[in-house]
Design an enzyme around this catalytic site. Structure first.
Site, PDB file in Angstrom:
ATOM      1  N   GLU A  99       3.065  22.317  14.479  1.00  0.00           N
ATOM      2  CA  GLU A  99       2.647  21.235  15.332  1.00  0.00           C
ATOM      3  C   GLU A  99       3.504  21.140  16.527  1.00  0.00           C
ATOM      4  OE1 GLU A  99       0.126  19.427  15.433  1.00  0.00           O
ATOM      5  OE2 GLU A  99      -0.676  19.236  13.310  1.00  0.00           O
ATOM      6  N   SER A 360       4.700 -16.747 -38.543  1.00  0.00           N
ATOM      7  CA  SER A 360       5.945 -17.063 -39.289  1.00  0.00           C
ATOM      8  C   SER A 360       7.214 -16.339 -38.548  1.00  0.00           C
ATOM      9  CB  SER A 360       5.699 -15.936 -40.455  1.00  0.00           C
ATOM     10  OG  SER A 360       4.725 -16.582 -41.192  1.00  0.00           O
TER      11      SER A 360
END
Length: 708
Positions: A99, A360
């Site tokens: 680029e 329980s």
């Protein structure tokens, strides 16, 4: 000096004029802009934003800074924060080479590139051959949010690029590009793109992946691989070709990259610890980064486990799990459901915080209080027989009774009657008070005081709080507040943790019993202390356990509370608990050793007062109604097989009253056992028989039945 200032100004405007001339050519006939226009444009330009001020997705990270879950920004775009060190260096080299080869040299505008692009435009008859924008100019365009469609827009981009270069370093400008570059749809920035197309962070990319990420921002919609894989592949390969010509890549590695498949679909963004992540953002909406105590790898593994196991359990069921380090209190994994998006299983509901009946699972604390008070020892004998407490008559899960057992056996087998007998001795209110010491928030029915039903699940608690309770037991009885990274209180040292939940001796005795509970087929005995529970009506199945470091809780059920016939803690939750332990660490950390001076003895070796559990007030257990024959009931016919020549003995069972008991059949004594609440009697033949029982206080009960 005035002369030098004038010369600098002339050079600046000469550069602008050259750039403007190039823009004119590129704009195909737009007239030359005057200097006044240039000045006006420059004056209108906003101050370039600092990279840190650019809106990015809120992210939730694990304890090591790894991504758990990102959220979109306000307009629905994915734009994740990223820094240069978090991106593969090879990708950065390829991006700059492709680029903006002179990125490190120019001051924001590469005038040579602009003129070259303009010349190519003219020679090509008005067709754009190459662009002249630098990475800085592209950042300027992305910040302005407007395409470069005319000379004025191009000049505005040039001027903004100059401002960027004057304010920020090259690395900061590159960081802005890495965050803002478009990659199709609502994806912006290289990190979001890497996650969306490759399912991974951009820290390490293949050559093919890097080339694709270089190519996409030039035409993000046309080249989206999830829409046009061929266009994406062609663009990627053009990048590879140019980088070979530039000497950045070798032909061999470029050829290998060309053979790599292009992704054809977007991947979903990470959504680990989804419920906890949402809670973190809700607790501090303005924070951009939230760090939890979660371990990402463990979280992912347990979410997969929950998703896989719930399929075999049935529709509309969900699973929740919590894993914590009980040495520090850090929560390492929190699975709120079998899947956030599982609508049929109400996956959006966080069941680690859902208030449910614990079944329980409170029994260890009940017995621990008895050990602490000196009322019992794990080897003490206790009766498991039909017993009534006013209008409350607890029964065991399987409907049977075991007779005389040790408390170790009563807890290991999760017998209900002994647990309630002991709770009646230590007091339900005291049980609830100790739960509060463990930082457990409980929801009670609208009663004036806690009742005995609390011991078998008659109270509402969350999985998170149950894990916190068991963490205290594993922690030697000291309270421990679990921490998840969301508005946590500071860590409290053990010496400042407040009053204990249990004494160290009692906590160790409970853990020692739970370590003896037989594990499911996927577990090894003695390595994990654990307890299961099943709430009334098969609505909730639980398994909570710990080793020397970790404590894990598992819940299974329907979030709407609908009963699930056959659901139980031992068959449903326990195997998942042990699989979770294997995923945390296949090497078990040994449980704590016995504290100095703790009494370890068999029943016969205990001091006489501890050999048998006795209620502090025996009159509480021996109710005013005296003994009651629980079986057989008055007037029933009992088939003993007498008529077919295969007679069985008649079993007589008694509840309430004070032992020892004397049993009679038709007025004749048939047995007297000081510890048993049942007796066997063999009748001579079929017919009516009157059975009676007398307790130690002389109170009695009788029934008449027919045997055959």
């Amino acid at each position: 000096m005035p002369g030098e200032t004038t010369r600098k100004r002339r050079r600046w405007w000469r550069a602008v004029a050259v750039a403007a001339a190039a823009v004119v050519v590129l704009g195909a006939g737009v007239s030359i802009l005057g200097l006044k226009v240039v000045g006006d444009i420059e004056a209108r330009l906003p101050l370039p934003p600092d990279p840190a001020s650019v809106a990015t997705s809120t992210v939730v990270l694990d304890r090591n800074g790894r991504l758990l879950r990102p959220f979109t920004i306000a307009d629905g775009r994915w734009r994740l924060p990223v820094t240069k060190p978090e991106v593969d260096q090879r990708f950065l080299d390829m991006l700059i080479a492709y680029e903006d080869g002179r990125f490190a040299e120019h001051d924001g505008v590469d005038y040579r590139a602009l003129l070259r692009a303009a010349g190519q435009f003219v020679l090509a008859g008005g067709r754009i051959v190459s662009g002249g924008s630098t990475l800085t100019m592209q950042v300027a365009r992305l910040l302005e949010g407007e395409p470069t469609r005319n000379a004025e827009a191009k000049l505005s981009q040039i001027l903004m690029a100059r401002k960027l270069e004057g304010r920020f370093s090259k690395d900061e400008i590159l960081t802005l590009y890495l965050m803002l570059a478009p990659y199709g749809g609502n994806i912006e920035g290289v990190r979001a793109a890497s996650l969306a197309y490759f399912g991974k962070e951009p820290t390490r990319l293949t050559i093919a992946e890097a080339a694709l990420l270089v190519a996409l921002p030039q035409s993000p919609e046309a080249r989206r691989p999830d829409r046009d894989a061929d266009a994406a592949r062609a663009a990627r390969d053009r990048v590879l070709d140019r980088l070979v010509l530039a000497g950045v890549l070798g032909e061999e590695e470029a050829n290998a990259a060309r053979g790599e498949r292009v992704p054809t679909a977007r991947r979903t963004f990470p959504m680990l610890a989804a419920h906890l992540s949402e809670q973190a953002v809700a607790a501090d909406p303005k924070a951009a980064v939230h760090t939890l105590t979660i371990d990402r790898d463990l979280q992912a593994s347990l979410e997969t486990l929950a998703h896989d196991r719930v399929k075999a359990l049935g529709p509309k069921l969900s699973i929740a799990m919590v894993v914590a380090d009980h040495r520090s209190g850090d929560i390492l994994a929190s699975v709120g459901s079998a899947g956030l998006l599982e609508e049929g299983r109400a996956g959006a509901i966080d069941m680690t915080r859902g208030i449910r009946s614990p079944g329980s699972t409170l029994k260890p604390l009940i017995y621990g209080l008895a050990f602490e008070d000196g009322l019992a020892h794990p080897s003490s004998l206790i009766e498991d027989r039909p017993t009534g407490f006013g209008g409350y008559a607890p029964r065991n899960f399987d409907g049977g009774y075991r007779g005389t057992v040790t408390i170790r056996e009563a807890l290991a087998q999760s017998l209900n009657v002994p647990a309630i007998v002991v709770l009646d001795a230590v007091g339900p209110a005291r049980l609830v008070a100790r739960m509060k010491r463990a930082n457990v928030t409980s929801e009670m029915p609208q009663l004036s005081a806690p009742g005995l039903a609390v011991g078998l699940g008659g109270v509402g608690v969350s999985l998170h709080d149950l894990v916190q309770l068991y963490a205290a037991i594993a922690h030697g009885g000291m309270p421990l507040t679990l921490r998840d990274g969301i508005a946590d209180a500071p860590y409290v040292p053990l010496t400042q943790a407040g009053p204990p939940v249990l004494s160290p001796d009692a906590a160790w005795q409970v853990a020692d019993i739970l370590a003896d509970v037989p594990p499911p087929s996927n577990g090894s005995p003695g390595l994990v202390a654990y307890k299961t529970g099943t709430s009334y009506g098969y609505r909730d199945a639980w398994a909570i356990g710990f080793d020397g470091r970790h404590v894990i809780g598992v819940w299974i059920g329907r979030p709407d509370g609908t009963p699930v016939p056959g659901l139980s803690g031992i068959t449903g939750a326990a195997p998942i608990l042990f699989e979770a332990f294997n995923r945390v660490d296949p090497r078990r950390v040994p449980l704590k050793r016995a504290p100095p001076g703790v009494l370890v003895a068999s029943t016969g070796e205990l001091p006489p007062p501890l050999r048998r559990f006795r209620h502090p007030d025996e009159s509480v257990v021996a109710r005013d109604s005296g003994p009651q024959i629980a079986f057989p009931l008055e007037g029933v016919t009992v088939d003993l097989g007498i008529r077919i020549g295969d007679p069985s003995p008649l079993v007589i069972k008694v509840r309430n009253g004070a032992p020892p008991f004397t049993f009679f059949a038709n007025g004749s004594p048939v047995g007297r056992n000081p510890f048993n609440r049942s007796e066997r009697w063999q009748p001579d033949g079929p017919g009516f028989v009157t059975l009676s029982v007398v307790d130690s206080s002389g109170r009695s009960d009788r029934v008449t039945v027919f045997v055959e």
